[in-house]
Design a protein around this motif. Sequence first.
Motif, short mmCIF file in Angstrom:
data_model
loop_
_atom_site.label_atom_id
_atom_site.label_comp_id
_atom_site.label_asym_id
_atom_site.label_seq_id
_atom_site.Cartn_x
_atom_site.Cartn_y
_atom_site.Cartn_z
N CYS A 67 1.74 2.24 -10.15
CA CYS A 67 1.41 2.48 -11.55
C CYS A 67 -0.11 2.56 -11.63
O CYS A 67 -0.80 1.58 -11.37
N ASN A 68 -0.66 3.73 -11.97
CA ASN A 68 -2.10 3.94 -11.89
C ASN A 68 -2.63 4.71 -13.09
O ASN A 68 -2.34 5.90 -13.21
N PRO A 69 -3.41 4.07 -14.01
CA PRO A 69 -3.81 2.67 -14.03
C PRO A 69 -2.60 1.76 -14.16
O PRO A 69 -1.58 2.17 -14.72
N ASN A 70 -2.77 0.53 -13.69
CA ASN A 70 -1.63 -0.39 -13.67
C ASN A 70 -1.41 -1.01 -15.06
O ASN A 70 -2.34 -1.19 -15.83
N ASN A 71 -0.16 -1.28 -15.35
CA ASN A 71 0.24 -2.01 -16.55
C ASN A 71 0.90 -3.29 -16.05
O ASN A 71 1.77 -3.19 -15.18
N PRO A 72 0.53 -4.48 -16.48
CA PRO A 72 -0.25 -4.82 -17.67
C PRO A 72 -1.73 -5.08 -17.40
O PRO A 72 -2.42 -5.58 -18.28
N THR A 73 -2.24 -4.74 -16.20
CA THR A 73 -3.57 -5.21 -15.85
C THR A 73 -4.68 -4.26 -16.29
O THR A 73 -5.81 -4.69 -16.55
N GLY A 74 -4.40 -2.96 -16.32
CA GLY A 74 -5.37 -1.98 -16.83
C GLY A 74 -6.28 -1.38 -15.76
O GLY A 74 -7.02 -0.45 -16.04
N ASN A 75 -6.21 -1.90 -14.51
CA ASN A 75 -7.14 -1.38 -13.49
C ASN A 75 -6.60 -0.13 -12.81
O ASN A 75 -5.40 0.10 -12.73
N LEU A 76 -7.55 0.67 -12.31
CA LEU A 76 -7.23 1.90 -11.57
C LEU A 76 -7.33 1.60 -10.08
O LEU A 76 -8.28 0.96 -9.65
N PHE A 77 -6.39 2.14 -9.31
CA PHE A 77 -6.49 2.00 -7.85
C PHE A 77 -7.22 3.21 -7.30
O PHE A 77 -7.20 4.30 -7.89
N SER A 78 -7.82 3.00 -6.10
CA SER A 78 -8.65 4.08 -5.54
C SER A 78 -7.81 5.24 -5.02
O SER A 78 -6.79 5.05 -4.35
N ARG A 79 -8.26 6.44 -5.33
CA ARG A 79 -7.58 7.66 -4.87
C ARG A 79 -7.57 7.75 -3.35
O ARG A 79 -6.62 8.19 -2.74
N GLU A 80 -8.70 7.30 -2.73
CA GLU A 80 -8.80 7.38 -1.27
C GLU A 80 -7.75 6.48 -0.63
O GLU A 80 -7.06 6.85 0.32
N GLU A 81 -7.62 5.25 -1.18
CA GLU A 81 -6.63 4.31 -0.61
C GLU A 81 -5.23 4.86 -0.80
O GLU A 81 -4.39 4.78 0.10
N GLY A 86 -4.42 7.94 -1.03
CA GLY A 86 -4.32 9.07 -0.09
C GLY A 86 -3.94 8.59 1.30
O GLY A 86 -3.09 9.19 1.97
N SER A 87 -4.52 7.48 1.74
CA SER A 87 -4.18 6.94 3.07
C SER A 87 -2.72 6.51 3.11
O SER A 87 -2.04 6.71 4.11
N VAL A 88 -2.23 5.93 2.01
CA VAL A 88 -0.82 5.52 1.97
C VAL A 88 0.07 6.76 2.07
O VAL A 88 1.04 6.80 2.83
N LEU A 89 -0.29 7.81 1.32
CA LEU A 89 0.51 9.05 1.34
C LEU A 89 0.62 9.62 2.75
O LEU A 89 1.66 10.14 3.15
N ARG A 90 -0.48 9.51 3.51
CA ARG A 90 -0.48 10.07 4.86
C ARG A 90 0.35 9.22 5.82
O ARG A 90 1.06 9.75 6.68
N ALA A 91 0.32 7.90 5.64
CA ALA A 91 0.91 7.03 6.68
C ALA A 91 2.36 6.60 6.37
O ALA A 91 3.09 6.22 7.28
N TYR A 92 2.76 6.65 5.12
CA TYR A 92 4.07 6.09 4.71
C TYR A 92 5.15 7.14 4.91
O TYR A 92 4.97 8.31 4.57
N GLU A 93 6.30 6.68 5.44
CA GLU A 93 7.36 7.66 5.70
C GLU A 93 8.30 7.85 4.50
O GLU A 93 9.17 8.73 4.52
N ASN A 148 0.96 19.72 -3.68
CA ASN A 148 1.33 20.70 -2.65
C ASN A 148 0.79 20.32 -1.26
O ASN A 148 1.13 20.95 -0.27
N ASP A 149 -0.01 19.27 -1.20
CA ASP A 149 -0.49 18.78 0.10
C ASP A 149 0.44 17.73 0.67
O ASP A 149 0.50 17.52 1.87
N PHE A 150 1.14 17.00 -0.21
CA PHE A 150 2.00 15.90 0.26
C PHE A 150 3.43 16.09 -0.24
O PHE A 150 3.70 15.90 -1.43
#
Length: 348
Positions: free
Chosen positions: A142-156, A158-165, A188-190
């Motif tokens: 959830c980005n930004p996350n609810n109920p906390t309001g923070n945004l997670f990094s796009r780079e991080e 992106g790394s999950v998208l590449r490594a997670y099956e 279209n990249d992932f």
Amino acid sequence: MKQFIREDLQNIKPYSSARDEFSGEAAIWLDANENSLVTEYNRYPDPLQRKLKAKVAEIKSINVENLFIGNGSDEVLDLLLRLICKPFQDTIAFFDPSYGMYEVLARINGLSIKRIPLNEQFEPDWSKLVELITGTRVFIICNPNNPTGNLFSREEIGSVLRAYEGVVIIDEAYIDFNDQPSMSELINDFPNLIVVQTLSKAYGMAGLRVGMAIANVEWISALNTIKPPYNVSSLVQETALALLDSTDWKTIIPTIISERKRVSEVLKKQIGVLEVFPSEANFILFRVADVNKLYRYLADAGVVVRNRSTQTNCADTLRVTIGTEAENNRFLTLLKQFYNDEAKSIIY
Ligand SMILES: Cc1ncc(COP(=O)(O)O)c(C=O)c1O
């Protein structure tokens, strides 16, 4: 991408509605068992919401072929889990704390849950994340996350998208309240990326129920095969389209963002407010002294906020949605009064 779809649904033949079988012009429609004696809303809606989709795609700067529309993003998330996960076998992962519906949707779809803990500042341990979610079928961020309001990094992410099956669903319900571009740029990249958004928040249409998935065309076609044929009513399609055309979003969204900044600054200076979490959404999570008493005090005065104290790492917190300037001022005045009264009762 086909490998991400539940095997038994890969070759399912979708329901073919009357509107699917004949889509041209006609003088007399006698094919769908509608009631021709009534003239308003007697016809089934466009099952593919073509006009609304064209407008949404324009606003979101995406291709219309990459868009699926559902009855709120809750329906879209439900359909996605059903499409991807095998009931009573698969597990989905999501952060804790996050949006409460993920757990409910997992249960409804017979799925096990893996909660990925967030720290006191509501960040995960990114170095361990892929290891933690390995073996799960879907990871919802959830980005930004609810109920906390923070945004997670796009780079991080992106790394999950590449490594997670498995499949990563990014729920961007609150993405319009900050400057970070949507991850939908990367669909279209992932092949394992699906972005979910909604018109309920920045576009103010929570009552209409318009949510969407943005994904590559294969995902969109798979979703179309399993959705209820007429999942978005004519009234909703027409009203959402008219509102998208007529409302001044370019003023409304920045106003909410500047009010969020103002409310956050006032909260930070308020006695009794112990912590104000940075927010990139249309709400603020903050920690206070006497949370239950304050919650009741506000509610008794007619101002309802959300008590999030039972959520992980959210002890003594309230979540306030940013309203109009007058609503925000009323909330801030009551908060001040509450702590002034509290201070007096301690002194005397
Ligand atoms: C993170 C998140 N996702 C989805 C939703 C549901 O949105 P919709 O109104 O589109 O069903 C909400 C609603 O609060 C939300 O907070």
